[in-house]
Design an enzyme around this catalytic site. Structure first.
Site, PDB file in Angstrom:
ATOM      1  N   ASN A  37      51.827  39.433  66.915  1.00  9.44           N
ATOM      2  CA  ASN A  37      52.615  40.270  65.995  1.00  9.44           C
ATOM      3  C   ASN A  37      53.320  41.353  66.805  1.00  9.44           C
ATOM      4  O   ASN A  37      53.257  41.356  68.031  1.00  9.44           O
ATOM      5  CB  ASN A  37      51.709  40.868  64.917  1.00  9.44           C
ATOM      6  N   ASP A  58      44.871  37.519  61.695  1.00  8.25           N
ATOM      7  CA  ASP A  58      43.904  37.020  60.713  1.00  8.25           C
ATOM      8  C   ASP A  58      43.570  35.554  60.959  1.00  8.25           C
ATOM      9  O   ASP A  58      42.507  35.090  60.577  1.00  8.25           O
ATOM     10  CB  ASP A  58      44.475  37.183  59.299  1.00  8.25           C
ATOM     11  N   LYS A 118      50.200  21.890  78.011  1.00  7.71           N
ATOM     12  CA  LYS A 118      51.381  22.304  77.250  1.00  7.71           C
ATOM     13  C   LYS A 118      51.762  21.192  76.264  1.00  7.71           C
ATOM     14  O   LYS A 118      51.864  20.020  76.671  1.00  7.71           O
ATOM     15  CB  LYS A 118      52.536  22.584  78.217  1.00  7.71           C
ATOM     16  N   PHE A 126      43.118  50.983  59.395  1.00  6.28           N
ATOM     17  CA  PHE A 126      44.547  51.133  59.125  1.00  6.28           C
ATOM     18  C   PHE A 126      44.928  50.080  58.093  1.00  6.28           C
ATOM     19  O   PHE A 126      44.257  49.049  57.971  1.00  6.28           O
ATOM     20  CB  PHE A 126      45.361  50.894  60.410  1.00  6.28           C
ATOM     21  N   LYS A 142      41.628  47.894  50.452  1.00  4.68           N
ATOM     22  CA  LYS A 142      41.045  47.555  51.768  1.00  4.68           C
ATOM     23  C   LYS A 142      39.905  48.506  52.108  1.00  4.68           C
ATOM     24  O   LYS A 142      38.882  48.097  52.654  1.00  4.68           O
ATOM     25  CB  LYS A 142      42.113  47.658  52.864  1.00  4.68           C
ATOM     26  N   LYS A 147      36.244  46.898  52.672  1.00  6.62           N
ATOM     27  CA  LYS A 147      35.686  46.890  54.035  1.00  6.62           C
ATOM     28  C   LYS A 147      34.689  48.031  54.262  1.00  6.62           C
ATOM     29  O   LYS A 147      34.291  48.296  55.389  1.00  6.62           O
ATOM     30  CB  LYS A 147      36.829  46.951  55.059  1.00  6.62           C
TER      31      LYS A 147
END
Ligand code: PMT
Length: 401
Positions: free
Chosen positions: A209, A278, A288, A322, A336, A340
């Site tokens: 990301n 995730d 490859k 976060f 969240k 959590k």
């Protein structure tokens, strides 16, 4: 006897050089030991005598000064300074520092500096907007240099726009807040995670990301400045290790999970700024993968939710997560935090300009388990980091009472 804090002031050749006299005078009156280094161009705008008089210390001007003090001046100032400010910072010195050039006393001493360096740029608006200057600024900010943004107004060259030296008040404030941080995390062990994770598809491809690690690194740096013992578990980034922080570099979510789990028992506070993938490819090819005609599909499987696992095992730790959202910020973040088992969550809308991934600023809202909510303005990630620590401090105090 308490040692006086040392500030090195580097002056380069811009018309705003005369304003630095006020800064040096104020810092000296406040009890700091101030040492001034001037470039040859700076001395065309204002004389070293002014700064020698105001600081009470010899002004360093010459790279090849034969005096026996030379070594003391050059090496020891770089080592003993608690903060370094370059003001005004011209496009030239910014370019030199960004590219590792050290060809005079100022650039050489900045290069050897062991302390935070503040840059207060001042230049013509078109120079300021030049992509080369902007790219140098971006690079320096990413490397941890602090920037006091120039102001907007009439410039000495007659044009209007951004490029005026920031108010001396702002520069003084930036220095003092850097030097006078409360040591309110002294005795605490803080674990921070930062950066992305990479989930290998084959030896040359991976899923990841946009996280650069900047937010987490600034939290680690800020916690260290405030006296904590800091462990940073970092995904792959281009950032330098923050001074004095114990850094463990990992690649995948599972490696991050292991590294965090190993430290969890011994820490008091965990701040999870990392953007953990995730999912990972169900299979990682050892070779490859060759392209073939038609579509290709990739089967993904869930990675451990590290924060959820930490929440499940939490006993004495204060756990801060976060939330990176693109909508319903508060609702999703709240959700969240509860799911959590967190004490606090820092929510950022990553689709908002100036917030989230990349860049040097963020705009966050902090929620805690008592239902309190604190919305912060857009700030540098460094200032955001300190604001998050302020909220953690308040929450820890509430827990005690
Ligand atoms: O690194 P920068 O470029 O400076 O960008 C900063 C940032 C946008 C990455 C940062 O501000 C941020 O939002 N970090 C959290 C990103 C994220 O993964 O958010 P999330 O809402 O998907 O996850 C929620 C929380 O669970 C996070 O604390 C995350 O670290 C944690 N998590 C997520 C998934 C997972 N498998 N394990 C986790 O521990």
């Amino acid at each position: 006897m308490l040692r006086r804090k040392v500030i090195a002031v580097g002056i380069t050749g811009g018309i705003a050089a005369y304003k630095v006299a006020e800064l040096v005078s104020r810092l000296t009156k406040k009890g700091y030991e101030v040492h001034v280094i001037m470039t040859a161009s700076a001395q065309k705008f204002i004389t070293p005598l002014t700064f020698r008089t105001l600081s009470g210390n010899p002004v360093i001007t010459d790279m090849f000064d034969p005096s026996p003090l030379w070594n003391v001046q050059h090496v020891s100032l770089a080592e003993k300074a608690d903060a370094f400010v370059v003001v005004p910072a011209t496009a030239n010195i910014i370019g030199k520092i960004a590219n590792g050039l050290a060809d005079d006393m100022l650039s050489t001493t900045v290069m050897a500096a062991q302390c935070p360096v503040v840059l207060a740029p001042a230049m013509n608006v078109h120079m300021w907007e030049n992509p080369v200057v902007q790219s140098n600024i971006k690079k320096l900010e990413e490397l941890g240099y602090r920037l006091v943004d120039p102001g907007v107004g009439r410039l000495a060259c007659g044009t209007e726009g951004k490029g005026r030296l920031a108010d001396i008040d702002c520069i003084e404030q930036a220095l003092i807040s850097l030097l006078e941080k409360p040591k309110d995390f002294f005795g605490k062990k803080v674990l921070v995670t930062a950066g992305p994770t990479r989930e290998a598809i084959d030896p040359v491809r991976y899923l990841t990301n946009h996280s650069t690690g900047k937010m987490g690194y600034e939290i680690a740096r800020a916690a260290k400045e405030r006296g904590a013992e800091v462990f940073l578990v970092s995904g792959p980034t281009n950032l330098a290790d923050p001074e004095g922080v114990i850094v463990e570099r990992v690649v995948s979510a599972r490696e991050m999970f292991r590294a965090v789990s190993d430290k969890y028992e011994q820490v008091d506070i965990v701040i999870k700024a990392a953007a953990v993938a995730d999912y990972r490819p169900k299979q990682t090819s050892a070779e490859k993968i060759k392209k073939a005609d038609g579509e290709m599909s990739l089967t993904l499987e869930r990675n451990p939710d590290i924060l959820w696992e930490l929440g499940r095992k939490k006993d004495h730790q204060l756990l801060v997560g976060f939330a990176a959202e693109t909508g319903n910020l508060i609702e999703f973040a709240q959700n969240k935090m509860e799911r959590k088992n967190l004490d606090m969550i820092v929510a950022n809308n990553v689709s908002e300009e100036g917030a989230g991934f990349g860049g040097v600023t963020n705009k966050v809202t902090i929620l805690n388990r008592y239902g309190e909510l604190k919305e912060l303005p857009q700030m540098t990630k460094y200032d955001t980091a300190h604001a998050i620590l302020d909220q953690i401090r308040l929450l820890a105090d509430t827990n005690k009472s």
